[in-house]
Design a protein around this motif. Structure first.
Motif, PDB file in Angstrom:
ATOM      1  N   VAL A   1      34.309  48.602  49.444  1.00  0.00           N
ATOM      2  CA  VAL A   1      33.538  49.020  48.280  1.00  0.00           C
ATOM      3  C   VAL A   1      32.093  48.570  48.407  1.00  0.00           C
ATOM      4  CG1 VAL A   1      33.302  48.765  45.798  1.00  0.00           C
ATOM      5  CG2 VAL A   1      35.564  48.977  46.807  1.00  0.00           C
ATOM      6  N   ASP A   2      31.910  47.308  48.802  1.00  0.00           N
ATOM      7  CA  ASP A   2      30.552  46.770  48.884  1.00  0.00           C
ATOM      8  C   ASP A   2      29.806  47.431  50.036  1.00  0.00           C
ATOM      9  OD1 ASP A   2      31.239  45.085  46.844  1.00  0.00           O
ATOM     10  OD2 ASP A   2      31.957  43.521  48.194  1.00  0.00           O
TER      11      ASP A   2
ATOM     12  N   ALA B   1      28.433  39.231  31.445  1.00  0.00           N
ATOM     13  CA  ALA B   1      29.014  39.847  32.641  1.00  0.00           C
ATOM     14  C   ALA B   1      30.470  40.261  32.400  1.00  0.00           C
ATOM     15  CB  ALA B   1      28.932  38.896  33.821  1.00  0.00           C
ATOM     16  N   THR B   2      31.144  39.561  31.493  1.00  0.00           N
ATOM     17  CA  THR B   2      32.567  39.861  31.307  1.00  0.00           C
ATOM     18  C   THR B   2      32.874  40.385  29.912  1.00  0.00           C
ATOM     19  OG1 THR B   2      32.951  37.581  30.673  1.00  0.00           O
ATOM     20  CG2 THR B   2      33.341  38.126  32.984  1.00  0.00           C
TER      21      THR B   2
ATOM     22  N   PHE C   1      31.077  49.721  33.570  1.00  0.00           N
ATOM     23  CA  PHE C   1      30.219  49.052  34.551  1.00  0.00           C
ATOM     24  C   PHE C   1      28.778  49.561  34.444  1.00  0.00           C
ATOM     25  CE2 PHE C   1      34.460  49.014  36.669  1.00  0.00           C
ATOM     26  CZ  PHE C   1      34.693  47.657  36.482  1.00  0.00           C
TER      27      PHE C   1
ATOM     28  N   LYS D   1      33.282  38.961  46.225  1.00  0.00           N
ATOM     29  CA  LYS D   1      33.118  40.232  46.933  1.00  0.00           C
ATOM     30  C   LYS D   1      34.411  41.042  46.846  1.00  0.00           C
ATOM     31  CE  LYS D   1      29.599  39.429  50.391  1.00  0.00           C
ATOM     32  NZ  LYS D   1      29.329  39.439  51.822  1.00  0.00           N
ATOM     33  N   THR D   2      34.283  42.359  46.968  1.00  0.00           N
ATOM     34  CA  THR D   2      35.468  43.204  46.946  1.00  0.00           C
ATOM     35  C   THR D   2      36.268  42.995  48.227  1.00  0.00           C
ATOM     36  OG1 THR D   2      34.124  44.803  45.786  1.00  0.00           O
ATOM     37  CG2 THR D   2      36.250  45.554  46.568  1.00  0.00           C
TER      38      THR D   2
ATOM     39  N   GLU E   1      39.230  46.890  43.798  1.00  0.00           N
ATOM     40  CA  GLU E   1      37.992  47.385  43.227  1.00  0.00           C
ATOM     41  C   GLU E   1      37.739  46.775  41.849  1.00  0.00           C
ATOM     42  OE1 GLU E   1      37.829  51.599  43.281  1.00  0.00           O
ATOM     43  OE2 GLU E   1      35.891  51.623  42.298  1.00  0.00           O
ATOM     44  N   GLN E   2      38.783  46.757  41.053  1.00  0.00           N
ATOM     45  CA  GLN E   2      38.695  46.167  39.722  1.00  0.00           C
ATOM     46  C   GLN E   2      38.273  44.698  39.833  1.00  0.00           C
ATOM     47  OE1 GLN E   2      39.321  48.292  37.292  1.00  0.00           O
ATOM     48  NE2 GLN E   2      38.736  46.827  35.707  1.00  0.00           N
TER      49      GLN E   2
ATOM     50  N   ARG F   1      38.249  53.990  44.291  1.00  0.00           N
ATOM     51  CA  ARG F   1      39.497  54.729  44.117  1.00  0.00           C
ATOM     52  C   ARG F   1      39.372  55.707  42.968  1.00  0.00           C
ATOM     53  NH1 ARG F   1      42.805  56.370  46.166  1.00  0.00           N
ATOM     54  NH2 ARG F   1      44.601  55.776  44.957  1.00  0.00           N
ATOM     55  N   GLU F   2      38.321  55.579  42.164  1.00  0.00           N
ATOM     56  CA  GLU F   2      38.063  56.563  41.121  1.00  0.00           C
ATOM     57  C   GLU F   2      37.086  57.564  41.710  1.00  0.00           C
ATOM     58  OE1 GLU F   2      39.678  56.541  38.380  1.00  0.00           O
ATOM     59  OE2 GLU F   2      40.560  54.551  38.627  1.00  0.00           O
TER      60      GLU F   2
ATOM     61  N   PHE G   1      39.322  50.184  53.371  1.00  0.00           N
ATOM     62  CA  PHE G   1      38.746  50.450  52.053  1.00  0.00           C
ATOM     63  C   PHE G   1      37.669  49.416  51.803  1.00  0.00           C
ATOM     64  CE2 PHE G   1      38.822  49.544  47.445  1.00  0.00           C
ATOM     65  CZ  PHE G   1      38.426  50.775  46.992  1.00  0.00           C
TER      66      PHE G   1
ATOM     67  N   LYS H   1      34.629  44.334  40.882  1.00  0.00           N
ATOM     68  CA  LYS H   1      33.626  44.693  39.879  1.00  0.00           C
ATOM     69  C   LYS H   1      33.625  43.736  38.706  1.00  0.00           C
ATOM     70  CE  LYS H   1      32.696  49.410  40.933  1.00  0.00           C
ATOM     71  NZ  LYS H   1      33.251  50.749  40.921  1.00  0.00           N
ATOM     72  N   SER H   2      34.757  43.077  38.451  1.00  0.00           N
ATOM     73  CA  SER H   2      34.808  42.262  37.244  1.00  0.00           C
ATOM     74  C   SER H   2      34.693  40.760  37.530  1.00  0.00           C
ATOM     75  CB  SER H   2      36.080  42.567  36.447  1.00  0.00           C
ATOM     76  OG  SER H   2      37.205  42.351  37.256  1.00  0.00           O
TER      77      SER H   2
ATOM     78  N   THR I   1      44.043  49.050  46.607  1.00  0.00           N
ATOM     79  CA  THR I   1      42.609  49.324  46.558  1.00  0.00           C
ATOM     80  C   THR I   1      42.102  49.355  45.121  1.00  0.00           C
ATOM     81  OG1 THR I   1      43.260  51.621  46.832  1.00  0.00           O
ATOM     82  CG2 THR I   1      42.307  50.524  48.743  1.00  0.00           C
ATOM     83  N   VAL I   2      42.921  49.878  44.208  1.00  0.00           N
ATOM     84  CA  VAL I   2      42.491  49.923  42.808  1.00  0.00           C
ATOM     85  C   VAL I   2      42.314  48.507  42.280  1.00  0.00           C
ATOM     86  CG1 VAL I   2      43.067  50.711  40.511  1.00  0.00           C
ATOM     87  CG2 VAL I   2      43.731  52.073  42.454  1.00  0.00           C
TER      88      VAL I   2
ATOM     89  N   ARG J   1      27.332  47.790  31.534  1.00  0.00           N
ATOM     90  CA  ARG J   1      27.052  46.396  31.863  1.00  0.00           C
ATOM     91  C   ARG J   1      25.744  46.292  32.645  1.00  0.00           C
ATOM     92  NH1 ARG J   1      31.007  42.910  35.612  1.00  0.00           N
ATOM     93  NH2 ARG J   1      30.076  44.201  37.206  1.00  0.00           N
TER      94      ARG J   1
END
Lengths: 428, 353
Positions: free
Chosen positions: A367-368, A83-84, A121, B55-56, B46-47, A199-200, A365, B50-51, B42-43, A124
């Motif tokens: 994401v999930d 995972a990492t 990602f 939860k975000t 998010e990082q 954000r991307e 914001f 995901k890593s 936010t960046v 992964r």
């Protein structure tokens, strides 16, 4: 006695007066028609201008540039915790192999930037889904960085000095080489429909916002439809006419005209501060939007009930049914299409609303992708607002694309309303 | 129909009950605050999402003041854990926090943001001083005839302000008063310019309020156009109108270098290097504040702080610098990273009144 047809004034016959004014009257009528027609043409022109500008800006967001890389799922890199693991290293290695003559730290960094940071990602996900690919080498299409995407789509000017561009001369040359070797391609942007916010730009999608809108509207519908219909039935069929019902009626009409931000403030004070419901949740969003759509639904439902002719009610009562049976079995089925139309239009309004949601924390914001009524969520129009405010250039087209998706939903909902009306409406 | 109604009511009460139950705990970090820090936070979020297995975090853009208000409302899952700010917390806000039980707050400075004045590439670049900016944009300016007297701003073109500037009408598009960018611009650019005039500078020592009124009040006769909080819109308007200047954050200049150019202020161009070095005068620090009481109760807090203060995020080549945030010098970064590790607490007494 005058002879018939002879005018009293100066011997002019009425028919002549009428004829004399005819040209003027015809002209006036033509003018009147032209006013109406030009009003329609003007509004159509505005509408088409709006649609054209949105579509021409947004259609390119449905495509995304991908780069094909020969990824070696190296056992040495993918050891230990999968995972990492350092998936970025796999991407870099593949890129360096593609351009073996790129030397120097700065150049290598620029080269690595061609591929989206989200590519790791993706890899992964591939590895976690199927561990057998470790140790093999495969061709994988990975999303390109947003700057590359913009350059390929022609949104960046190439003719300005290098220092004034987001991409260096070398990067542009690499893009051309990749394109020449058919390793760079614009493909359908699946991510846009399957991902949450990011954000991307190349990893951002509208599914999160769409699901937020969905949960919010479910709450709104489940609450506002039964309450609205019940209120309309009581007011129309059972309530006596006195000053209390008059007062209620006036207030319902007033509520329909209250600016929506006011409902947001009410929601903040009542649902969040008093009841302590969670911030940013579709549940609270739905409650607030219910307050906003209720008057619309009540008014539409009452109009639908009113249009059912009294003879139906009298006939039902005449053969001995109770008032409740009369309403439930006879009046309500006939009024239902009108009520549903009103509800759908109210829902469409709620779908496009942002102002009240601002107050209850749904401008955020996230994401999930929300999976329930109390998960933090945002809605489609808010997502549009947030993207419109982002500095990255690639969000411009994504903003327009999100507007197109929202418009598609609105048109679909209104279409359903029209179909319902056409299919079930009865004229008396 | 009746059955339907009963069923819907039943579903709803279930939903409501679930909502109440859920509010008891929270498994994600809740962040509020400045719209300037928002793109950077936010960046990181998010990082982080995901890593790690967490939860975000949820990030709301409420503005610095609005964020601190929510943050200071109390301790508990219904209140945010972190607030971002594009200015330092005020003593009054810190006192309010303490009054509501939020006594242990960790202050983290994350980097700097430059505020730029830019115009379209189609026009010539400007070379302004802060005094020019003050004279061009203040509501009241010292009488050019001399003396310690204020008159309503008489300047129509940049040449009127300073003969070395072009004879172009003064037209500046910028954010409205609710914006933190506007506050910082007024304080750093206009206030900095006002201080170049001796008697106004002397006034600052005697009567701070009067100084603020003279230095920070923007003219309202149409030379300064409030263009909304949306910086992208300002960029678009600048491209369409080569005579206008726009005021916004550095990251928007960074993303649009092919269309617009930054004006020099006091002879320094607004580049990444100049803002990082501190030579560009119109830059401000960015912060976030953490509730210590939540670090144990909300999962992922420590890891989020570690991610934000890691070199790969806020370092010189970190991903935040890519997004337009200007990193702090190494030593300052080290200090704040240490503060986060040891969870050292901000004391309200340290803030200037």
């Amino acid at each position: 006695m005058n002879k018939p047809g002879q005018a009293a004034n100066g011997g002019q016959r009425p028919i002549d007066i009428v004829k004399g004014g005819m040209v003027r009257r015809h002209r006036a009528e033509r003018r009147f028609k032209i006013y109406g027609l030009s009003a329609i043409v003007l509004s159509l022109a505005f509408l088409s201008f709006l649609l054209i500008s949105i579509v021409s800006q947004g259609y390119s967001a449905f495509q995304q540039t991908y780069i094909k890389l020969e990824i070696n799922f190296d056992q040495n890199v993918l050891s230990g915790n999968l995972a990492t693991a350092n998936y970025q290293a796999l991407v870099k290695k593949a890129l360096y192999k593609l351009f073996p003559d790129v030397k120097g730290r700065g150049d290598k960094r620029h080269l690595a930037k061609l591929v989206s940071p989200g590519a790791s990602f993706d890899l992964r996900k591939m590895v976690l889904a199927d561990r057998h690919i470790i140790g093999t080498t495969r061709e994988v299409w990975l999303p390109a960085n947003d700057d590359v995407d913009m350059a390929v789509k022609g949104h960046y000017r190439r003719d300005v000095a290098e220092s004034e561009r987001r991409l260096t001369d070398k990067q542009l040359a690499w893009i051309d080489v990749l394109e020449h070797r058919q390793r760079l391609e614009k493909r359908f942007n699946v991510t846009f429909f399957t991902a949450g916010d990011s954000r991307e730009p190349e990893q951002a999608g509208i599914l999160g916002a769409a699901m937020g809108s969905f949960y919010t509207l479910i709450v709104t519908l489940v609450l506002s439809f039964p309450i609205g219909v019940a209120a309309a039935i009581y007011l129309e069929e059972f309530a006596p006419t006195n000053k209390w019902t008059d007062l209620i009626e006036v207030n319902i009409n007033n509520l329909a005209a209250v600016p929506s931000i006011v409902f947001g403030l009410l929601g903040l004070a009542v649902f969040l501060n008093f009841f302590g419901l969670p911030r940013s949740a579709p549940l609270v969003g739905g409650l607030v939007l219910t307050l906003m759509t209720l008057p619309t639904i009540i008014i539409a439902s009452r109009a639908a009930l009113k249009s059912v002719p009294p003879s139906i009610r009298e006939a039902a009562l005449g053969i001995g049914s109770s008032k409740m049976q009369m309403v439930l079995n006879h009046v309500l089925p006939l009024a239902m299409p009108g009520m549903l139309t009103g509800t759908i239009i109210g829902m469409a309004q709620a779908l496009g609303e942002t102002a009240p949601l601002l107050m209850i924390g749904m401008v955020a914001f996230i994401v999930d992708i929300p999976a329930g009524f109390t998960d933090p969520a945002t809605v489609l129009p808010v997502q549009i607002y947030l993207w419109a405010d982002s500095p990255e250039r690639a969000f411009v087209e994504r903003t327009s694309a999100a507007i197109m998706v929202l418009l598609a939903f609105l048109i679909a909902m209104n279409l359903v309303a029209i179909l319902l009306r056409k299919r079930f409406e009865r004229r008396w | 129909m009746l059955k339907k109604v009963i069923v819907s009511v039943a579903i709803l009460s279930l939903v409501l009950a679930a909502g109440m139950a859920n509010a008891a705990g929270r498994d994600y970090i809740s962040i509020v605050g400045s719209s300037t820090v928002y793109p950077f936070a936010t960046v990181v979020a998010e990082q982080f999402g995901k890593s790690t297995k967490f939860k975000t975090p949820k990030i709301e853009s409420t503005g610095s003041g609005g964020g601190l208000k929510l943050f200071c409302a109390g301790v508990g899952v219904e209140h945010p854990d972190i607030t971002n700010a594009s200015r330092r917390i005020k003593a009054s806000e810190c006192a309010r926090c303490a009054k509501n039980g939020v006594t242990d707050v960790i202050e983290v400075k994350v980097g700097y943001d430059g505020i730029v004045l830019a115009n379209s590439k189609k026009a010539k670049p400007f070379n302004l001083t802060r005094k020019d900016i003050y004279l061009a944009l203040a509501k009241q300016v010292p009488d050019p005839a001399g003396g310690e007297k204020l008159i309503p701003n008489p300047y129509k073109t940049w040449k009127d302000v300073n003969p070395s500037l072009p004879a172009v009408k003064i037209e500046v598009l910028g954010p409205p008063p609710t914006s933190g960018t506007r506050d910082a611009f007024a304080e750093l650019a206009m206030g900095g310019g006002a201080k170049k005039i001796k008697w106004i500078k002397a006034l600052k020592k005697k009567n701070k309020k009067a100084f603020k009124k003279i230095a920070y009040t923007v003219r309202e006769d149409g030379a300064y156009v409030e263009a909304g909080e949306n910086d992208n819109l300002i960029v678009q308007k600048l491209v369409a109108n080569p005579n206008a200047l726009g005021v916004f954050g550095f990251s928007f200049l960074d993303q649009n270098t092919d269309k617009i150019q930054g004006s020099k202020v006091d002879g320094v161009s607004p580049t990444f290097e100049n803002i990082a070095k501190g030579t560009y005068p119109v830059s401000r620090p960015l912060f976030f504040y953490v509730k210590k009481a939540h670090i144990e109760s909300i999962p992922g807090m420590k890891e989020y702080l570690a991610e934000f203060t890691s070199e790969k995020a806020w370092g010189n080549d970190g991903y935040l610098s890519e997004k337009g945030m200007i990193p702090m010098p190494d030593k300052e970064r080290g200090k704040f990273a240490e503060d986060v590790k040891t969870l050292s607490i901000l004391s309200c007494g340290d803030l200037k009144k």
